[in-house]
Write an enzyme that holds these catalytic residues in place. Structure first.
Site, PDB file in Angstrom:
ATOM      1  N   HIS A 218      20.796  55.182  76.594  1.00  0.00           N
ATOM      2  CA  HIS A 218      19.878  55.826  74.760  1.00  0.00           C
ATOM      3  C   HIS A 218      19.682  54.895  74.354  1.00  0.00           C
ATOM      4  CE1 HIS A 218      23.021  58.573  72.875  1.00  0.00           C
ATOM      5  NE2 HIS A 218      23.117  59.158  74.270  1.00  0.00           N
ATOM      6  N   CYS A 249      20.610  60.415  66.251  1.00  0.00           N
ATOM      7  CA  CYS A 249      21.719  60.167  64.718  1.00  0.00           C
ATOM      8  C   CYS A 249      21.204  61.187  64.048  1.00  0.00           C
ATOM      9  CB  CYS A 249      21.776  58.502  64.397  1.00  0.00           C
ATOM     10  SG  CYS A 249      23.236  59.062  62.551  1.00  0.00           S
TER      11      CYS A 249
END
Length: 309
Positions: A218, A249
């Site tokens: 990530h 997110c």
């Protein structure tokens, strides 16, 4: 396009297989339901752009991931594509649903840390492994390929640093269970290149060959490409990525989450590493999906190439 200029590095692999997770990991956090027909077209366009592995959906209970509640409707729309179409299954019920549709590859999820296993599955690490061992066994007996995802390999939001030997132990358990491929997840994006190298070396020393390892980084702290390059230097040739950087997110509109496939392909093209991917077609696909989602892609390469047109 003549850019990026190709300058090979003889220390790196000549070919990399990108395991595309945008259609599953990328979309699963989207709050607005994406129509099944749009998801199917997304998978088709990803395949047409040259991606040989496109993770299609997940057979988790619809209550837990409402976005992927249409797995039964989606998979028949794409299963005849000439690419690998793995799906995520959490348990034997999920496996039954997948087998009924002719799925040939599955993936299971484990955690390297107790806190995440508790938060995600309400079980200990070892209880979670025991839970899906029968799923893996049945899948192998049915002739399916099985991938094992391991979350929190480089850091955990509750526990902080995760000891390398702890990650090695759980990875070995997945390998011994029969998983063909082991995807090491940097779930919160805190890995750095030296840490990547140390973990890969420790896994090799424990008997897990590099050929069975994939990496899933990530980009939360901007380290995903640096970490990928470290893994490539070690000999890893399977890299997970998400078209357009989908999978940020869910509470931030363009938060950096998964490594964007386009950013990865730009780097690999410049290194002369074959992927089989048409970057222009992939970029157009991600721009198309960004329009459907109503916000710009977080991928720097998608933005740069889109602005040029």
């Amino acid at each position: 396009m003549s850019l990026p200029m190709t300058v090979p590095d003889p220390a790196l692999p000549t070919r990399v297989r990108i395991h595309e997770v945008g259609a599953r990991d990328g979309l699963q956090n989207e709050k607005t339901l994406v129509p099944t027909a749009v998801k199917a077209e997304f998978v088709r366009r990803l395949a047409a752009a040259g991606l040989s592995t496109v993770e299609a959906t997940s057979f988790v209970h619809p209550k837990w991931v409402p976005q992927l509640a249409d797995a039964e409707e989606l998979f028949p729309l794409v299963r005849d594509l000439p690419v690998r179409l793995p799906v995520l299954v959490p348990n034997e019920r999920g496996l039954d649903r997948a087998l009924a549709l002719g799925v040939r590859e599955i993936a299971v999820f484990a955690s390297a840390t107790e806190s995440f296993a508790k938060a995600n599955l309400n079980r200990t690490v070892d209880e979670a492994l025991a839970l899906f061992a029968p799923t893996v066994t049945r899948a192998i007996e049915a002739g399916l390929k099985v991938r094992g995802y391991l979350s929190m390999c480089f850091g955990d939001p509750w526990e902080g640093a995760v000891p390398i030997e702890q990650v090695v132990r759980v990875t070995k358990a997945l390998a011994d269970m029969g998983c063909d491929e082991l995807s090491l997840g940097d779930t919160i994006g805190v890995a750095t290149p030296g840490h990547v190298q140390a973990l890969l070396t420790a896994l090799n020393e424990a008997g897990v060959p590099t050929s069975r390892i994939a990496v899933h980084f990530h980009d939360t702290y901007g380290q995903a490409l640096s970490n990928t390059l470290a893994a490539l230097r070690h000999g890893v040739t399977t890299v997970d990525a998400s078209a357009g950087g989908l999978g940020g997110c869910p509470y931030a509109k363009s938060a950096t989450g998964n490594l964007a496939t386009e950013d990865l392909v730009w780097m690999l093209d410049g290194l002369g590493i074959e992927t089989g991917i048409d970057l222009a077609a992939l970029t157009a696909t991600s721009a198309w999906m960004a329009d459907h989602l109503g916000r710009p892609s977080p991928s720097r390469t998608v933005r740069a190439l889109s602005h040029k047109e």
